[in-house]
Design a protein around this motif. Structure first.
Motif, PDB file in Angstrom:
ATOM      1  N   TYR A  19      57.256  36.652  10.649  1.00  0.00           N
ATOM      2  CA  TYR A  19      56.183  35.693  10.358  1.00  0.00           C
ATOM      3  C   TYR A  19      54.839  36.051  10.992  1.00  0.00           C
ATOM      4  O   TYR A  19      53.809  35.609  10.505  1.00  0.00           O
ATOM      5  N   ASN A  20      54.854  36.822  12.058  1.00  0.00           N
ATOM      6  CA  ASN A  20      53.664  36.916  12.895  1.00  0.00           C
ATOM      7  C   ASN A  20      53.227  38.356  13.142  1.00  0.00           C
ATOM      8  O   ASN A  20      52.919  38.744  14.268  1.00  0.00           O
ATOM      9  N   VAL A  21      53.189  39.155  12.070  1.00  0.00           N
ATOM     10  CA  VAL A  21      52.754  40.552  12.180  1.00  0.00           C
ATOM     11  C   VAL A  21      51.280  40.642  11.791  1.00  0.00           C
ATOM     12  O   VAL A  21      50.893  40.170  10.725  1.00  0.00           O
ATOM     13  N   LEU A 170      45.972  32.558  16.444  1.00  0.00           N
ATOM     14  CA  LEU A 170      46.498  32.722  15.092  1.00  0.00           C
ATOM     15  C   LEU A 170      48.009  32.533  15.045  1.00  0.00           C
ATOM     16  O   LEU A 170      48.564  32.155  14.014  1.00  0.00           O
ATOM     17  N   SER A 171      48.678  32.802  16.159  1.00  0.00           N
ATOM     18  CA  SER A 171      50.133  32.648  16.187  1.00  0.00           C
ATOM     19  C   SER A 171      50.560  31.224  15.850  1.00  0.00           C
ATOM     20  O   SER A 171      51.619  31.009  15.258  1.00  0.00           O
ATOM     21  N   PRO A 177      55.995  27.599  10.267  1.00  0.00           N
ATOM     22  CA  PRO A 177      57.270  27.350   9.572  1.00  0.00           C
ATOM     23  C   PRO A 177      58.483  27.339  10.498  1.00  0.00           C
ATOM     24  O   PRO A 177      59.531  26.805  10.141  1.00  0.00           O
ATOM     25  N   LEU A 178      58.342  27.925  11.691  1.00  0.00           N
ATOM     26  CA  LEU A 178      59.467  28.013  12.628  1.00  0.00           C
ATOM     27  C   LEU A 178      59.382  26.983  13.746  1.00  0.00           C
ATOM     28  O   LEU A 178      60.193  27.010  14.672  1.00  0.00           O
ATOM     29  N   ARG A 182      62.083  26.509  16.726  1.00  0.00           N
ATOM     30  CA  ARG A 182      61.721  26.935  18.076  1.00  0.00           C
ATOM     31  C   ARG A 182      61.856  25.790  19.075  1.00  0.00           C
ATOM     32  O   ARG A 182      62.252  26.005  20.222  1.00  0.00           O
ATOM     33  N   ARG A 183      61.544  24.568  18.643  1.00  0.00           N
ATOM     34  CA  ARG A 183      61.715  23.405  19.518  1.00  0.00           C
ATOM     35  C   ARG A 183      63.185  23.212  19.873  1.00  0.00           C
ATOM     36  O   ARG A 183      63.537  22.991  21.036  1.00  0.00           O
ATOM     37  N   SER A 184      64.043  23.312  18.864  1.00  0.00           N
ATOM     38  CA  SER A 184      65.482  23.133  19.087  1.00  0.00           C
ATOM     39  C   SER A 184      66.034  24.222  19.996  1.00  0.00           C
ATOM     40  O   SER A 184      66.852  23.961  20.883  1.00  0.00           O
TER      41      SER A 184
END
Length: 257
Positions: A19-21, A170-171, A177-178, A182-184
């Motif tokens: 997602y973050n490239v 920007l990240s 979408p994640l 990521r919270r979980s």
């Protein structure tokens, strides 16, 4: 963020499995030059890339992958198939968050550059050793460990702090979408419910850069402190910088950022 949003589509590399490239080229320096396009890519984890994304990665001319994660965060071998050199230099273990909780992201970043200097030295030696190659460095989310290395590279050549902070931020957009996942994960793996560790606010990077400059003078002073020689720093600067030309927004050299 308005300025960066105008040009982020060019720098972002959209691939299935990540997602973050993004490319950190095209940023103006205080001397009126620009960071080189297609030379340094920052990224989240790429260990689950499908075949079509692996081919896209190869098309970017990537010659070296520097993995900043720990082994338990995921492994991959496709670099061997593609003929890309791979180095794993673990910078910070997220598992330690359960017992060594930082007060904030800023506290985490400052602690990393103060206590992980041998690892950062190895990372920059790896970069210097691969002159002429495009390099991708990544961690799990492409935000914290990756953000520190990106900030050091950009500050080294005189990119303004506000621009470095916008790039860092920007990240937040790319990882949206994640967010729930990521919270979980943060709660389940590390017992942390405070989600501020998932943020990438520009002011966090600005405070980090202030700390870097107050304690080490700047990125160059920091790299000298950890053992990078003056000649190696000059070689590194040449790898990051390209000649004056249009920047990410399509403006000419003499137009304001």
């Amino acid at each position: 963020m308005k300025n960066l949003e105008l040009g982020h589509q060019r720098r972002r590399l959209v691939m299935n499995g990540t997602y973050n490239v993004r490319d950190i080229g095209g940023y103006p320096t205080r001397e009126g030059r620009y960071t080189q396009w297609g030379k340094f890519f920052r990224s989240d984890s790429i260990h689950q890339l499908p075949e079509e994304s692996r081919k896209l990665l190869l098309q970017q001319g990537i010659g070296l992958i520097i993995d900043l994660r720990f082994p338990h965060e995921g492994s991959y071998q496709f670099h061997q198939e593609l003929g890309i050199k791979y180095i794993n230099i673990s910078l910070h273990n997220p598992a330690n968050l359960r017992t060594e909780r930082p007060k904030s992201l800023l506290d985490l970043y400052c602690n990393i550059i103060d206590t992980k200097q041998e690892s950062i030295y190895q990372i920059f030696q790896a970069i210097i050793a691969e002159q002429g190659k495009a390099i991708l460095f990544h961690c799990k989310s492409g935000k914290d460990r990756t953000g520190i290395i990106a900030a050091l590279l950009l500050d080294l050549v005189g990119v303004q702090h506000e621009i470095i902070a916008e790039d860092y931020a920007l990240s937040a957009t790319y990882l949206m979408p994640l967010l729930e996942q990521r919270r979980s994960s943060l709660a389940a793996l590390h017992g942390i419910k405070d989600t501020t560790l998932l943020e990438s606010r520009p002011e966090t990077m600005l405070f980090f850069l202030n700390y870097l400059h107050e304690k080490y003078e700047n990125a160059e002073g920091y790299l000298k402190k950890i053992g990078i020689s003056k000649n190696e720093i000059e070689l590194l600067k040449k790898e990051i910088i390209e000649g004056p030309q249009q920047n990410v927004y399509g403006r000419e050299k003499n137009e304001p950022y």
